[in-house]
Write a protein that holds these residues in place. Structure first.
Motif, PDB file in Angstrom:
ATOM      1  N   GLY A  31       0.749  -1.251   0.045  1.00  0.00           N
ATOM      2  CA  GLY A  31       0.031  -0.154   0.072  1.00  0.00           C
ATOM      3  C   GLY A  31       0.991   1.195   0.160  1.00  0.00           C
ATOM      4  N   GLU A  32       2.333   1.179  -0.205  1.00  0.00           N
ATOM      5  CA  GLU A  32       2.985   2.244  -0.320  1.00  0.00           C
ATOM      6  C   GLU A  32       3.146   2.778  -1.743  1.00  0.00           C
ATOM      7  N   GLY A  33       2.680   4.054  -2.032  1.00  0.00           N
ATOM      8  CA  GLY A  33       2.721   4.758  -3.194  1.00  0.00           C
ATOM      9  C   GLY A  33       2.094   4.146  -4.472  1.00  0.00           C
ATOM     10  N   TRP A  34       2.585   4.143  -5.329  1.00  0.00           N
ATOM     11  CA  TRP A  34       2.188   3.549  -6.776  1.00  0.00           C
ATOM     12  C   TRP A  34       3.145   3.203  -7.659  1.00  0.00           C
ATOM     13  N   ARG A  35       2.897   2.260  -8.601  1.00  0.00           N
ATOM     14  CA  ARG A  35       3.980   1.623  -9.573  1.00  0.00           C
ATOM     15  C   ARG A  35       3.143   1.478 -11.031  1.00  0.00           C
ATOM     16  N   ILE A  36       4.117   1.968 -11.971  1.00  0.00           N
ATOM     17  CA  ILE A  36       3.678   2.005 -13.418  1.00  0.00           C
ATOM     18  C   ILE A  36       4.441   0.765 -13.745  1.00  0.00           C
ATOM     19  N   THR A  37       3.589  -0.184 -14.602  1.00  0.00           N
ATOM     20  CA  THR A  37       4.095  -1.357 -14.975  1.00  0.00           C
ATOM     21  C   THR A  37       3.922  -1.466 -16.508  1.00  0.00           C
ATOM     22  N   THR A  38       4.910  -2.262 -17.278  1.00  0.00           N
ATOM     23  CA  THR A  38       4.777  -2.368 -18.750  1.00  0.00           C
ATOM     24  C   THR A  38       4.890  -3.872 -18.735  1.00  0.00           C
ATOM     25  N   GLY A  39       3.669  -4.657 -19.023  1.00  0.00           N
ATOM     26  CA  GLY A  39       3.991  -6.333 -19.063  1.00  0.00           C
ATOM     27  C   GLY A  39       4.237  -6.457 -17.466  1.00  0.00           C
ATOM     28  N   ASP A  40       5.107  -7.404 -17.363  1.00  0.00           N
ATOM     29  CA  ASP A  40       5.540  -7.702 -15.796  1.00  0.00           C
ATOM     30  C   ASP A  40       6.642  -6.817 -15.341  1.00  0.00           C
ATOM     31  N   ARG A  41       7.034  -5.842 -16.088  1.00  0.00           N
ATOM     32  CA  ARG A  41       8.114  -4.962 -15.426  1.00  0.00           C
ATOM     33  C   ARG A  41       7.854  -3.675 -14.988  1.00  0.00           C
ATOM     34  N   VAL A  42       8.288  -3.475 -13.903  1.00  0.00           N
ATOM     35  CA  VAL A  42       8.022  -2.309 -12.957  1.00  0.00           C
ATOM     36  C   VAL A  42       8.845  -1.150 -13.845  1.00  0.00           C
ATOM     37  N   ILE A  43       8.280   0.116 -14.268  1.00  0.00           N
ATOM     38  CA  ILE A  43       9.076   0.769 -14.886  1.00  0.00           C
ATOM     39  C   ILE A  43       9.344   2.182 -14.058  1.00  0.00           C
ATOM     40  N   GLN A  44       8.331   2.435 -13.136  1.00  0.00           N
ATOM     41  CA  GLN A  44       8.402   3.629 -12.166  1.00  0.00           C
ATOM     42  C   GLN A  44       7.863   3.349 -10.874  1.00  0.00           C
ATOM     43  N   GLN A  45       8.557   3.693  -9.776  1.00  0.00           N
ATOM     44  CA  GLN A  45       7.595   3.915  -8.592  1.00  0.00           C
ATOM     45  C   GLN A  45       7.417   5.276  -8.336  1.00  0.00           C
ATOM     46  N   VAL A  46       6.371   5.600  -7.899  1.00  0.00           N
ATOM     47  CA  VAL A  46       5.823   6.999  -7.545  1.00  0.00           C
ATOM     48  C   VAL A  46       5.137   7.183  -6.338  1.00  0.00           C
ATOM     49  N   PRO A  47       5.989   8.133  -5.538  1.00  0.00           N
ATOM     50  CA  PRO A  47       5.464   8.394  -4.071  1.00  0.00           C
ATOM     51  C   PRO A  47       4.309   8.970  -4.215  1.00  0.00           C
ATOM     52  N   GLU A  48       3.769   8.731  -2.904  1.00  0.00           N
ATOM     53  CA  GLU A  48       2.254   9.451  -2.766  1.00  0.00           C
ATOM     54  C   GLU A  48       2.108  10.709  -3.025  1.00  0.00           C
ATOM     55  N   GLN A  49       3.315  11.446  -2.590  1.00  0.00           N
ATOM     56  CA  GLN A  49       3.316  12.904  -2.665  1.00  0.00           C
ATOM     57  C   GLN A  49       3.391  13.502  -4.133  1.00  0.00           C
ATOM     58  N   GLU A  50       3.650  12.633  -5.194  1.00  0.00           N
ATOM     59  CA  GLU A  50       3.593  13.150  -6.458  1.00  0.00           C
ATOM     60  C   GLU A  50       2.606  12.599  -7.354  1.00  0.00           C
ATOM     61  N   ILE A  51       1.490  11.856  -6.663  1.00  0.00           N
ATOM     62  CA  ILE A  51       0.311  11.494  -7.424  1.00  0.00           C
ATOM     63  C   ILE A  51      -0.681  12.759  -7.375  1.00  0.00           C
TER      64      ILE A  51
END
Length: 352
Positions: free
Chosen positions: A246-266
């Motif tokens: 439940g910490e922050g968010w993550r952007i994925t393409t297929g099975d790969r995480v391409i970016q971790q986004v902290p809550e304060q930048e959402i």
């Protein structure tokens, strides 16, 4: 003629500011639905099957001989629906959707007697560039809406001016939750695309507007650190979901995480929409379907107008997906991009 049509793209009234659209509890339940039911696709994947459809929906023409790809349109902005066709999809937020206060606001905004909730969606992003070319939202016509017709066709119909008799009166309550310190404002052109833009400036935690976005060009301002606005590996099929634990968010393409986004930048946007009826007669025509459009009739009217303008083309066998025909419609009915833009957010000043 294009200038005259462009000048008509003005909302029924300027956006009206609300300081607190949702309670803290409602916000927690809304963002909870997004966390619990993801991951969510990009806006592109929701609404478009080709790059030509994107241009038809926004503004600008396609240069002759240019083969479009997805790449220039990729932006890490993701979407999901919370209600469609008058039905709330998640019982835990039904009070957010069936919202008497919002209905009062949109009736007053139009000076109308009746209103009904129509849809509810959200956009969510981390750092990203501006929200693409300034655009108007896909409107509804009696018999045609986002559930029966592609959004690019609805926007072409609105730009053409041929379908005003059938065009629905709509209004939205759009709320933002963004605490970032770089950009993220809402930019809009209430006096038409050739007029001066205005901005609802960030940060705007819980701020909202009552607005008619189908008749007002608007866009999102770039937000977040510029180096993070286009994650490497971003693709048409990329998704966003809650981070592990439940910490922050993550952007994925297929099975790969391409970016971790902290809550304060959402940057989280909630878009509630209603259809509005000035009186009972207008409501009755909509309910009894005595004057509905069909997709075939809409294309027949567009094709007849193109012929009258002297355009030379072959009638497409599948106009909904014919990329060449979409290019033609875009060229003929493009109203031009807004000419005046606010300055881009400056990172060192914003972070000072």
């Amino acid at each position: 003629m294009k200038a005259d049509l462009a000048d008509r793209f003005r909302p029924v009234a300027e956006p009206q500011l609300l300081d607190r659209a949702y309670s803290d509890d409602q916000y927690q339940r809304l963002i909870g639905v997004v966390r619990d039911h993801g991951p969510w696709p990009m806006i592109l994947a929701h609404h478009f099957k080709s790059p030509e459809e994107v241009v038809a929906t926004s503004s600008g023409e396609i240069p002759e001989g240019v083969t479009l790809t997805w790449d220039p349109f990729l932006s890490p902005v993701f979407r999901g629906y919370l209600a469609r066709g008058g039905v709330c999809l998640y019982p835990e937020i039904e009070d957010c959707y069936h919202n008497p206060a919002f209905l009062d606001k949109v009736r007053a905004y139009w000076g109308a007697q009746y209103a009904q909730p129509e849809s509810m969606l959200f956009n969510i992003s981390g750092p990203c560039t501006g929200g693409g070319s300034p655009h108007v939202d896909g409107t509804r016509f009696r018999g045609l809406d986002l559930d029966s017709s592609p959004v690019w066709l609805l926007n072409i119909m609105a730009k053409s001016g041929l379908f005003k008799r059938w065009q629905a009166k709509k209004a939205q309550v759009i709320a933002w939750y963004y605490q970032g310190r770089i950009g993220g404002s809402f930019t809009y052109w209430p006096d038409g695309p050739k007029g001066q833009p205005k901005q609802l400036k960030a940060p705007m935690w819980g701020k909202a507007v009552v607005v008619e976005n189908e008749m007002m060009y608007h866009t999102a301002e770039a937000n977040g650190p510029s180096a993070l606005r286009r994650p490497e590996g971003l693709a048409y099929e990329s998704m966003i979901g809650a981070g592990k634990g439940g910490e922050g968010w993550r952007i994925t393409t297929g099975d790969r995480v391409i970016q971790q986004v902290p809550e304060q930048e959402i940057r989280f946007l909630v878009h509630w929409g209603a259809q509005v009826y000035m009186d009972y007669d207008e409501l009755k025509v909509s309910l009894d379907h005595s004057d509905d459009l069909t997709v075939d009739r809409a294309f027949d009217m567009l094709i007849a107008d193109l012929r009258q303008r002297g355009e030379q083309f072959q009638t497409p066998s599948d106009p909904v997906s014919d990329r060449g025909f979409i290019r033609l419609l875009t060229r003929v009915y493009d109203l031009g991009k807004p000419e005046i833009f606010p300055p881009e957010p400056v990172e060192d000043l914003a972070a000072a």
